[in-house]
Design a protein around this motif. Structure first.
Motif, short mmCIF file in Angstrom:
data_model
loop_
_atom_site.label_atom_id
_atom_site.label_comp_id
_atom_site.label_asym_id
_atom_site.label_seq_id
_atom_site.Cartn_x
_atom_site.Cartn_y
_atom_site.Cartn_z
N GLU A 123 -5.07 6.80 -2.16
CA GLU A 123 -5.09 6.03 -1.37
C GLU A 123 -5.95 4.91 -1.24
O GLU A 123 -5.59 3.57 -1.08
CB GLU A 123 -5.31 6.74 0.07
CG GLU A 123 -5.48 5.98 1.40
CD GLU A 123 -5.42 6.67 2.61
OE1 GLU A 123 -5.52 6.15 3.46
OE2 GLU A 123 -5.38 7.86 2.42
N PRO A 124 -7.24 4.77 -1.81
CA PRO A 124 -8.18 3.73 -2.01
C PRO A 124 -7.81 2.78 -2.95
O PRO A 124 -7.77 1.48 -2.52
CB PRO A 124 -9.64 4.30 -2.42
CG PRO A 124 -9.44 5.95 -1.96
CD PRO A 124 -7.99 6.27 -2.02
N THR B 32 0.87 -1.27 0.10
CA THR B 32 0.00 0.14 -0.10
C THR B 32 0.93 1.32 0.07
O THR B 32 0.57 2.19 -0.80
CB THR B 32 -0.88 -0.17 0.96
OG1 THR B 32 -1.81 -1.10 1.18
CG2 THR B 32 -1.83 1.19 1.37
N GLN C 160 -4.75 0.99 -1.43
CA GLN C 160 -4.95 -0.08 -0.33
C GLN C 160 -5.65 -1.36 -0.95
O GLN C 160 -5.20 -2.51 -0.67
CB GLN C 160 -5.95 0.52 0.56
CG GLN C 160 -5.40 1.45 1.51
CD GLN C 160 -6.49 2.20 2.35
OE1 GLN C 160 -7.62 2.12 2.22
NE2 GLN C 160 -6.08 2.75 3.48
N SER C 161 -6.43 -1.02 -1.94
CA SER C 161 -7.12 -2.22 -2.83
C SER C 161 -5.97 -3.04 -3.22
O SER C 161 -5.96 -4.43 -3.53
CB SER C 161 -8.26 -1.78 -3.62
OG SER C 161 -9.21 -1.21 -3.09
#
Length: 437
Positions: free
Chosen positions: A96-97, A87, A100-101
């Motif tokens: 950021e999303p 990440t 993270q995924s």
């Protein structure tokens, strides 16, 4: 748990899973023959592994409990092991999303790849390479885990036993070794270059003795050299000179009334001593072994062993003599191509696509030479001549032929209804498979 702690925990889980994978495959792949050899040499661990192979239920229950527990823990810890790193790394290029995924997916793939490679593929290949050695090496550790997990093992083992009983499936491995198993092993050893092809054929012939009748190895009625009880000295001498054999049946009136046999060595001894040759001397006659023509070669060998003889007269259901067989005839069947060049050749290869075969050749030898899987109505005959008679449904004549399995079988010579020579030719693809009158 920090990322470093998660990583170390993953390493421990992979090592544990690899151990149980190695324990499972090494026990399953261990060969009982080698384990028995190790036990005979004094290795005390080999008998314990053999005992586990007899009753592997608890052993494999421990393996499955441990591997499933490790897989669950790996899934729980796996996300925290690499997700923060991926990440953070992806955060330099993505939002950021998205980071993270993507980090979660990459972490998941990383953990799965590590487990597949180091906890499954590598230990299983290693276990297949040295199964007996590794099975004995991990036996102590597996025994400890079996003691620690005894309650769970008992519960799951009883549940598994119940399922087997309900379904009627076998609970123990069948370790009986069949002739097919031995032949498959010898073929594999031959392909590996350890066993010569001729030697492998001898082993196959030994197992084939139960399937071949004595008629496939005997000398037929028309080829028997025999004496009558009242033959004079000059006839006996002439017969020995014309047909020098080790043993001669002695008959009374005709060939179907065999009263014994005479050994040529006894006759030679009399000649050297200047004595006349007469078969009325009972001291020369030996009691002859008479066997039915439906015996297999294995049964024939057993008959020779029981009476300590190496010569027998073969009769049919009407008590008519159909041939004679010797121990050498049976052994020639076993030895096959290893027989010396002085032995009579029943099959002569003319070129790449044709063979000249004697009609009395055992049908099994024809199958082997031509590499044919089977002949029709195989149980009705023992020789190539019998095959032609069955296919034509009459006594063959010269130039009669049968086409089967891509080969043409043409009768070349017939002597008093006996098929002497058959020319076998490999046909081009597409020619019909039928008898030709």
């Amino acid at each position: 748990m920090t990322a470093q702690q998660s990583f170390l925990f993953i390493v421990v889980l992979i090592a544990a899973s690899g151990f149980f994978s190695l324990a499972e495959i090494s026990l399953a792949a261990s060969r009982r023959i080698r384990l028995r050899k190790l036990a005979a040499e004094g290795d005390t661990r080999a008998p314990r592994v053999l005992a586990l192979q007899e009753q592997p239920g608890d052993y494999f229950t421990v393996v499955q409990i441990a591997q499933n527990a490790v897989a669950i823990l790996g899934g729980i810890v796996g996300e925290g092991a690499f997700s923060p790193f991926f990440t953070q790394l992806l955060g330099y290029w993505f939002s950021e999303p998205v980071a993270q995924s993507a980090g979660f997916v990459l972490s998941f793939l990383m953990v799965i790849s590590l487990f597949i490679l180091f906890a499954d593929l590598f230990p299983k290949r290693l276990g297949m390479a040295e199964p007996e050695k590794l099975a004995m090496a991990v036996h102590g550790g597996m025994r400890l885990f079996t003691i620690l997990l005894r309650p769970l093992v008992w519960v799951y083992s009883r549940l598994t036993d119940t399922l087997f009983k309900l379904t009627g499936l076998p609970m123990l491995r069948d370790d009986r070794v069949t002739s097919e198993d031995v032949l498959a092993m010898t073929e594999a050893v031959t392909q590996a270059g350890i066993l010569a092809q001729n030697e492998q054929r001898v082993i196959a012939n030994v197992f084939d003795l139960d399937n071949r009748s004595v008629a496939s190895a005997m000398s037929g009625r028309d080829r028997i050299a025999y004496f009558f009880r009242d033959d004079p000295d000059e006839v006996i001498r002439a017969r020995i000179a014309e047909e020098p054999y080790a043993t001669y049946p002695v008959c009374d009136g005709d060939i179907d009334h065999v009263i014994g046999y005479v050994d040529s060595r006894d006759l030679y001894q009399r000649v050297l001593n200047g004595q006349p040759l007469t078969l009325r001397d009972d001291a020369l006659l030996h009691k002859v072994l008479v066997i039915p023509d439906r015996l297999s070669l294995a049964e024939t060998l057993d008959q020779f062993r029981q009476v300590q003889e190496d010569f027998a007269v073969v009769v049919n259901e009407y008590s008519l003599v159909v041939g004679v067989v010797t121990l050498n005839d049976v052994m020639s069947t076993v030895m096959g191509d290893l027989m010396g060049p002085d032995d009579e050749e029943l099959i002569v290869r003319r070129d790449e696509n044709s063979w000249l075969i004697d009609g009395s050749t055992p049908i099994e030898d024809v199958l082997h030479v031509l590499k044919i899987d089977e002949f029709p109505h195989f149980e009705e005959y023992d020789t190539l001549a019998g095959f032609l008679i069955v296919m034509l449904r009459r006594i063959p004549r010269r130039t009669d032929s049968v086409v089967w399995a891509g080969y043409k079988f043409e009768v070349m010579d017939v002597d008093s209804y006996r098929i002497d020579q058959v020319l076998v030719t490999r046909l081009e693809t597409g020619e019909a498979a039928a008898p030709t009158p």
